[in-house]
Design a protein around this motif. Structure first.
Motif, PDB file in Angstrom:
ATOM      1  N   GLY A 183      -1.554   7.825 -15.223  1.00  0.00           N
ATOM      2  CA  GLY A 183      -2.215   9.098 -14.989  1.00  0.00           C
ATOM      3  C   GLY A 183      -2.887   9.240 -13.641  1.00  0.00           C
ATOM      4  N   LEU A 184      -2.927   8.149 -12.844  1.00  0.00           N
ATOM      5  CA  LEU A 184      -3.524   8.256 -11.509  1.00  0.00           C
ATOM      6  C   LEU A 184      -2.635   9.080 -10.593  1.00  0.00           C
ATOM      7  CD1 LEU A 184      -5.032   4.839 -10.311  1.00  0.00           C
ATOM      8  CD2 LEU A 184      -6.208   6.818 -11.260  1.00  0.00           C
ATOM      9  N   THR A 185      -3.256   9.921  -9.772  1.00  0.00           N
ATOM     10  CA  THR A 185      -2.538  10.666  -8.742  1.00  0.00           C
ATOM     11  C   THR A 185      -3.209  10.413  -7.397  1.00  0.00           C
ATOM     12  OG1 THR A 185      -3.887  12.641  -9.175  1.00  0.00           O
ATOM     13  CG2 THR A 185      -1.761  12.489 -10.297  1.00  0.00           C
ATOM     14  N   LEU A 186      -2.418  10.410  -6.347  1.00  0.00           N
ATOM     15  CA  LEU A 186      -2.944  10.131  -5.013  1.00  0.00           C
ATOM     16  C   LEU A 186      -3.615  11.373  -4.424  1.00  0.00           C
ATOM     17  CD1 LEU A 186      -3.072   8.086  -2.605  1.00  0.00           C
ATOM     18  CD2 LEU A 186      -0.984   9.188  -1.764  1.00  0.00           C
ATOM     19  N   VAL A 187      -4.810  11.177  -3.885  1.00  0.00           N
ATOM     20  CA  VAL A 187      -5.491  12.225  -3.130  1.00  0.00           C
ATOM     21  C   VAL A 187      -5.228  12.023  -1.644  1.00  0.00           C
ATOM     22  CG1 VAL A 187      -7.726  13.229  -2.518  1.00  0.00           C
ATOM     23  CG2 VAL A 187      -7.287  12.507  -4.873  1.00  0.00           C
ATOM     24  N   ARG A 188      -5.418  10.777  -1.188  1.00  0.00           N
ATOM     25  CA  ARG A 188      -5.241  10.501   0.237  1.00  0.00           C
ATOM     26  C   ARG A 188      -5.167   9.000   0.488  1.00  0.00           C
ATOM     27  NH1 ARG A 188      -9.292  12.734   5.015  1.00  0.00           N
ATOM     28  NH2 ARG A 188      -8.321  11.653   6.756  1.00  0.00           N
ATOM     29  N   ARG A 189      -4.345   8.610   1.438  1.00  0.00           N
ATOM     30  CA  ARG A 189      -4.330   7.228   1.922  1.00  0.00           C
ATOM     31  C   ARG A 189      -5.367   7.066   3.025  1.00  0.00           C
ATOM     32  NH1 ARG A 189       1.084   5.175   4.185  1.00  0.00           N
ATOM     33  NH2 ARG A 189      -0.241   3.331   4.442  1.00  0.00           N
TER      34      ARG A 189
ATOM     35  N   LEU B   5      -6.548   3.576  -0.824  1.00  0.00           N
ATOM     36  CA  LEU B   5      -6.062   4.748  -1.550  1.00  0.00           C
ATOM     37  C   LEU B   5      -7.225   5.427  -2.266  1.00  0.00           C
ATOM     38  CD1 LEU B   5      -2.948   3.158  -3.354  1.00  0.00           C
ATOM     39  CD2 LEU B   5      -2.983   4.300  -1.131  1.00  0.00           C
ATOM     40  N   LEU B   6      -7.339   6.721  -2.098  1.00  0.00           N
ATOM     41  CA  LEU B   6      -8.275   7.495  -2.897  1.00  0.00           C
ATOM     42  C   LEU B   6      -7.441   8.269  -3.915  1.00  0.00           C
ATOM     43  CD1 LEU B   6     -11.198   8.451  -3.403  1.00  0.00           C
ATOM     44  CD2 LEU B   6     -10.697  10.398  -1.906  1.00  0.00           C
ATOM     45  N   CYS B   7      -7.722   8.046  -5.191  1.00  0.00           N
ATOM     46  CA  CYS B   7      -6.924   8.655  -6.253  1.00  0.00           C
ATOM     47  C   CYS B   7      -7.815   9.468  -7.188  1.00  0.00           C
ATOM     48  CB  CYS B   7      -6.200   7.567  -7.058  1.00  0.00           C
ATOM     49  SG  CYS B   7      -5.018   6.585  -6.097  1.00  0.00           S
ATOM     50  N   ARG B   8      -7.156  10.139  -8.127  1.00  0.00           N
ATOM     51  CA  ARG B   8      -7.874  10.892  -9.155  1.00  0.00           C
ATOM     52  C   ARG B   8      -7.258  10.540 -10.497  1.00  0.00           C
ATOM     53  NH1 ARG B   8      -8.583  16.079  -6.788  1.00  0.00           N
ATOM     54  NH2 ARG B   8     -10.384  15.041  -5.867  1.00  0.00           N
TER      55      ARG B   8
ATOM     56  N   GLN C  44       0.830  -1.205   0.000  1.00  0.00           N
ATOM     57  CA  GLN C  44       0.000   0.000   0.000  1.00  0.00           C
ATOM     58  C   GLN C  44       0.865   1.256   0.000  1.00  0.00           C
ATOM     59  OE1 GLN C  44      -2.731   2.337   3.143  1.00  0.00           O
ATOM     60  NE2 GLN C  44      -3.214   0.165   2.986  1.00  0.00           N
ATOM     61  N   VAL C  45       1.925   1.255   0.808  1.00  0.00           N
ATOM     62  CA  VAL C  45       2.830   2.408   0.868  1.00  0.00           C
ATOM     63  C   VAL C  45       3.500   2.633  -0.483  1.00  0.00           C
ATOM     64  CG1 VAL C  45       4.945   3.307   1.911  1.00  0.00           C
ATOM     65  CG2 VAL C  45       3.235   2.178   3.342  1.00  0.00           C
ATOM     66  N   LEU C  46       3.973   1.544  -1.103  1.00  0.00           N
ATOM     67  CA  LEU C  46       4.658   1.655  -2.399  1.00  0.00           C
ATOM     68  C   LEU C  46       3.717   2.209  -3.469  1.00  0.00           C
ATOM     69  CD1 LEU C  46       6.590  -1.748  -2.358  1.00  0.00           C
ATOM     70  CD2 LEU C  46       7.611   0.535  -2.216  1.00  0.00           C
ATOM     71  N   LEU C  47       2.468   1.732  -3.456  1.00  0.00           N
ATOM     72  CA  LEU C  47       1.506   2.187  -4.464  1.00  0.00           C
ATOM     73  C   LEU C  47       1.058   3.624  -4.209  1.00  0.00           C
ATOM     74  CD1 LEU C  47      -0.586  -1.070  -4.853  1.00  0.00           C
ATOM     75  CD2 LEU C  47       0.943  -0.063  -6.552  1.00  0.00           C
ATOM     76  N   ALA C  48       1.067   4.038  -2.949  1.00  0.00           N
ATOM     77  CA  ALA C  48       0.753   5.437  -2.646  1.00  0.00           C
ATOM     78  C   ALA C  48       1.811   6.357  -3.250  1.00  0.00           C
ATOM     79  CB  ALA C  48       0.671   5.644  -1.136  1.00  0.00           C
ATOM     80  N   ASP C  49       3.058   5.884  -3.284  1.00  0.00           N
ATOM     81  CA  ASP C  49       4.140   6.658  -3.892  1.00  0.00           C
ATOM     82  C   ASP C  49       4.138   6.552  -5.413  1.00  0.00           C
ATOM     83  OD1 ASP C  49       5.099   7.562  -1.475  1.00  0.00           O
ATOM     84  OD2 ASP C  49       6.519   5.913  -1.233  1.00  0.00           O
ATOM     85  N   ARG C  50       3.565   5.434  -5.916  1.00  0.00           N
ATOM     86  CA  ARG C  50       3.575   5.194  -7.367  1.00  0.00           C
ATOM     87  C   ARG C  50       2.186   4.829  -7.877  1.00  0.00           C
ATOM     88  NH1 ARG C  50       7.633   2.391  -9.666  1.00  0.00           N
ATOM     89  NH2 ARG C  50       6.222   2.375 -11.440  1.00  0.00           N
TER      90      ARG C  50
END
Length: 220
Positions: free
Chosen positions: A117-123, A134-137, A104-110
């Motif tokens: 094109g996904l970007t992290l909004v919040r873990r 993960l909530l992404c946009r 989860q931590v690795l995917l939050a960074d990547r």
């Protein structure tokens, strides 16, 4: 949580029809609004269920459980053997093992490793019934809920489905919210159920995310 042990028959009316003949069963009504029907077997898996949000209308001997798609569970109760309610409080959530938590931590960074094109909004975005990992946009500005598992199974699909039902009503998010189940491996059964629920499935390589060579050497 409400626990009802009753002799009952159950009819499901929706995209298909299904009938459970009369027998003694356990009916679970959870605080999130879900209803599930269990036999004394099949381990944890219910015979039939209705995921939240849904409405329960109780009349004399009949429960009608309806979801937002107007699908229904009609539970005809012949005899109630037990009926009790219990306040369980706020659950602290599943404690992930080291690999799953680190993934989860690795995917939050990547997040782009999940989908370009996904970007992290919040873990750990809170849904009211537990946090989605993960909530992404996405590049179009749409919200994407990502549930991370070491192995993707039916439980993970059900969990993400429940979270999405809550997130669709979140006034702070762009709608609709779509969901992605991410894991190192995903069972065929989970993929089939995810497709039926409109969820995407993505497999990722844990070692590659850590920048390591594959654990099993390849010829090419």
């Amino acid at each position: 949580m409400r626990l009802v042990i009753a002799r009952c028959s159950v009819d499901y009316v929706g995209r298909l029809t299904a009938h459970l003949p009369s027998a003694v069963r356990l009916l679970l009504v959870k605080a999130d609004g879900s209803v599930s029907i269990h036999a004394d077997g099949r381990a944890y898996k219910p015979l039939n269920w209705m995921s939240p949000p849904c409405a329960i209308a109780e009349a004399d001997g009949v429960w009608q459980v309806t979801n937002r798609a107007d699908e229904q569970l009609v539970i005809t109760i012949e005899e109630i053997l037990h009926d009790s309610s219990h306040e369980l409080g706020v659950d602290p959530g599943l404690q992930k093992d080291g690999v799953e938590a680190h993934l989860q931590v690795l995917l939050a960074d990547r997040p782009d490793a999940i989908q370009e094109g996904l970007t992290l909004v919040r873990r750990e975005y809170e849904t009211g019934i537990g946090p989605v990992d993960l909530l992404c946009r996405d590049p179009d500005g749409a919200s994407v809920a990502v549930e991370v598992k070491r192995k993707g199974e039916i439980d993970g699909v059900e969990q993400l489905t429940r979270y999405l039902a809550r997130l669709q009503d979140d006034p702070f998010l762009p709608h609709p919210v779509r969901g992605i189940l991410v894991a190192q491996s995903i069972t065929p059964q989970a993929r089939l159920l995810a497709a039926d629920r409109g969820l995407a499935c993505v497999t990722v390589d844990y070692d590659a995310l850590r920048g390591l060579a594959p654990a099993i050497p390849t010829l090419f």
